[in-house]
Motif scaffolding. Structure first.
Motif, mmCIF file in Angstrom:
data_model
loop_
_atom_site.group_PDB
_atom_site.id
_atom_site.type_symbol
_atom_site.label_atom_id
_atom_site.label_comp_id
_atom_site.label_asym_id
_atom_site.label_seq_id
_atom_site.Cartn_x
_atom_site.Cartn_y
_atom_site.Cartn_z
ATOM 1 N N LYS A 30 41.038 40.302 38.624
ATOM 2 C CA LYS A 30 40.683 41.710 38.748
ATOM 3 C C LYS A 30 39.667 41.879 39.863
ATOM 4 O O LYS A 30 38.765 41.053 40.040
ATOM 5 C CB LYS A 30 40.107 42.224 37.426
ATOM 6 C CG LYS A 30 41.118 42.252 36.314
ATOM 7 C CD LYS A 30 40.516 42.835 35.052
ATOM 8 C CE LYS A 30 41.544 42.864 33.939
ATOM 9 N NZ LYS A 30 40.988 43.396 32.706
ATOM 10 N N THR A 31 39.822 42.979 40.552
ATOM 11 C CA THR A 31 38.883 43.282 41.628
ATOM 12 C C THR A 31 37.600 43.820 41.019
ATOM 13 O O THR A 31 37.585 44.250 39.852
ATOM 14 C CB THR A 31 39.484 44.328 42.588
ATOM 15 O OG1 THR A 31 39.703 45.541 41.859
ATOM 16 C CG2 THR A 31 40.802 43.838 43.185
ATOM 17 N N PRO A 32 36.503 43.830 41.778
ATOM 18 C CA PRO A 32 35.252 44.390 41.246
ATOM 19 C C PRO A 32 35.390 45.852 40.817
ATOM 20 O O PRO A 32 34.767 46.275 39.843
ATOM 21 C CB PRO A 32 34.274 44.246 42.411
ATOM 22 C CG PRO A 32 34.819 43.118 43.219
ATOM 23 C CD PRO A 32 36.310 43.180 43.060
ATOM 24 N N ASP A 33 36.227 46.615 41.519
ATOM 25 C CA ASP A 33 36.441 48.021 41.118
ATOM 26 C C ASP A 33 37.132 48.095 39.759
ATOM 27 O O ASP A 33 36.796 48.939 38.921
ATOM 28 C CB ASP A 33 37.284 48.747 42.174
ATOM 29 C CG ASP A 33 36.543 48.917 43.493
ATOM 30 O OD1 ASP A 33 35.289 48.907 43.474
ATOM 31 O OD2 ASP A 33 37.233 49.067 44.524
ATOM 32 N N GLU A 34 38.116 47.228 39.535
ATOM 33 C CA GLU A 34 38.818 47.222 38.250
ATOM 34 C C GLU A 34 37.884 46.780 37.122
ATOM 35 O O GLU A 34 37.937 47.323 36.012
ATOM 36 C CB GLU A 34 40.027 46.294 38.313
ATOM 37 C CG GLU A 34 41.142 46.800 39.211
ATOM 38 C CD GLU A 34 42.276 45.798 39.365
ATOM 39 O OE1 GLU A 34 42.036 44.590 39.137
ATOM 40 O OE2 GLU A 34 43.380 46.224 39.713
ATOM 41 N N LEU A 35 37.022 45.789 37.398
ATOM 42 C CA LEU A 35 36.068 45.343 36.380
ATOM 43 C C LEU A 35 35.088 46.455 36.028
ATOM 44 O O LEU A 35 34.777 46.677 34.852
ATOM 45 C CB LEU A 35 35.298 44.122 36.883
ATOM 46 C CG LEU A 35 36.100 42.825 36.994
ATOM 47 C CD1 LEU A 35 35.265 41.734 37.651
ATOM 48 C CD2 LEU A 35 36.573 42.384 35.628
ATOM 49 N N GLU A 36 34.623 47.200 37.033
ATOM 50 C CA GLU A 36 33.686 48.305 36.784
ATOM 51 C C GLU A 36 34.371 49.422 35.996
ATOM 52 O O GLU A 36 33.788 49.980 35.059
ATOM 53 C CB GLU A 36 33.155 48.845 38.114
ATOM 54 C CG GLU A 36 32.108 49.929 37.959
ATOM 55 C CD GLU A 36 31.605 50.427 39.305
ATOM 56 O OE1 GLU A 36 31.050 51.535 39.312
ATOM 57 O OE2 GLU A 36 31.766 49.724 40.314
ATOM 58 N N GLU A 42 36.852 49.072 33.920
ATOM 59 C CA GLU A 42 37.048 48.591 32.560
ATOM 60 C C GLU A 42 35.752 48.674 31.753
ATOM 61 O O GLU A 42 35.759 49.062 30.576
ATOM 62 C CB GLU A 42 37.555 47.149 32.586
ATOM 63 C CG GLU A 42 37.881 46.609 31.210
ATOM 64 C CD GLU A 42 38.412 45.182 31.260
ATOM 65 O OE1 GLU A 42 38.691 44.637 30.181
ATOM 66 O OE2 GLU A 42 38.539 44.624 32.365
ATOM 67 N N GLN A 43 34.629 48.344 32.378
ATOM 68 C CA GLN A 43 33.338 48.447 31.703
ATOM 69 C C GLN A 43 33.026 49.896 31.346
ATOM 70 O O GLN A 43 32.500 50.183 30.266
ATOM 71 C CB GLN A 43 32.230 47.858 32.572
ATOM 72 C CG GLN A 43 32.261 46.356 32.659
ATOM 73 C CD GLN A 43 31.201 45.809 33.598
ATOM 74 O OE1 GLN A 43 30.530 46.569 34.297
ATOM 75 N NE2 GLN A 43 31.050 44.486 33.629
#
Length: 118
Positions: free
Chosen positions: A45-51, A53-54
């Motif tokens: 997952k890219t950092p944008d996707e991780l953010e 999701e959070q």
């Protein structure tokens, strides 16, 4: 006729028992089994996707906090019952049958049916 059916069943069972191990062995690659990764790793997952999701997880947890606590029993007959009434259902008892009184002249004897032996 039944001897022919029995012979046919025996032939079919023998043929399937003979051919099945060959098919299983053909699917195996090597001595220790197939080398197939069934659970292939997906792309990271890219950092944008991780953010994102959070943020979804945080919004979900906040929505759970907004749910009010469960209230007391929702018993529509709660106000009608008395506090000393038993909360369990009593065992079933055979109610006594009340028969309207009849005069001796109009009463007919009941015909007995069935066997009287126990």
């Amino acid at each position: 006729m039944t001897v022919c059916r029995f012979a046919a069943v025996v032939v079919v069972l023998a043929a399937s028992a003979t051919l099945l191990p060959g098919r299983v062995h053909a699917q195996m690659s090597g001595d220790d089994g197939p080398h197939i990764n069934i659970l292939a790793d997906g792309p990271a997952k890219t950092p944008d996707e991780l953010e994102a999701e959070q943020q979804r997880n945080q919004a979900y947890k906040e929505s759970l906090r907004k749910i009010p606590d469960a209230k007391g029993s929702n018993d529509p007959w709660g106000g009608v019952r008395t506090s000393d009434a038993p909360k369990t259902v009593p065992s079933k008892t055979v109610p006594s049958k009340t028969v309207p009184s009849k005069t001796a002249a109009s009463a007919k004897p009941k015909a007995k049916t069935g066997n009287s032996a126990n």
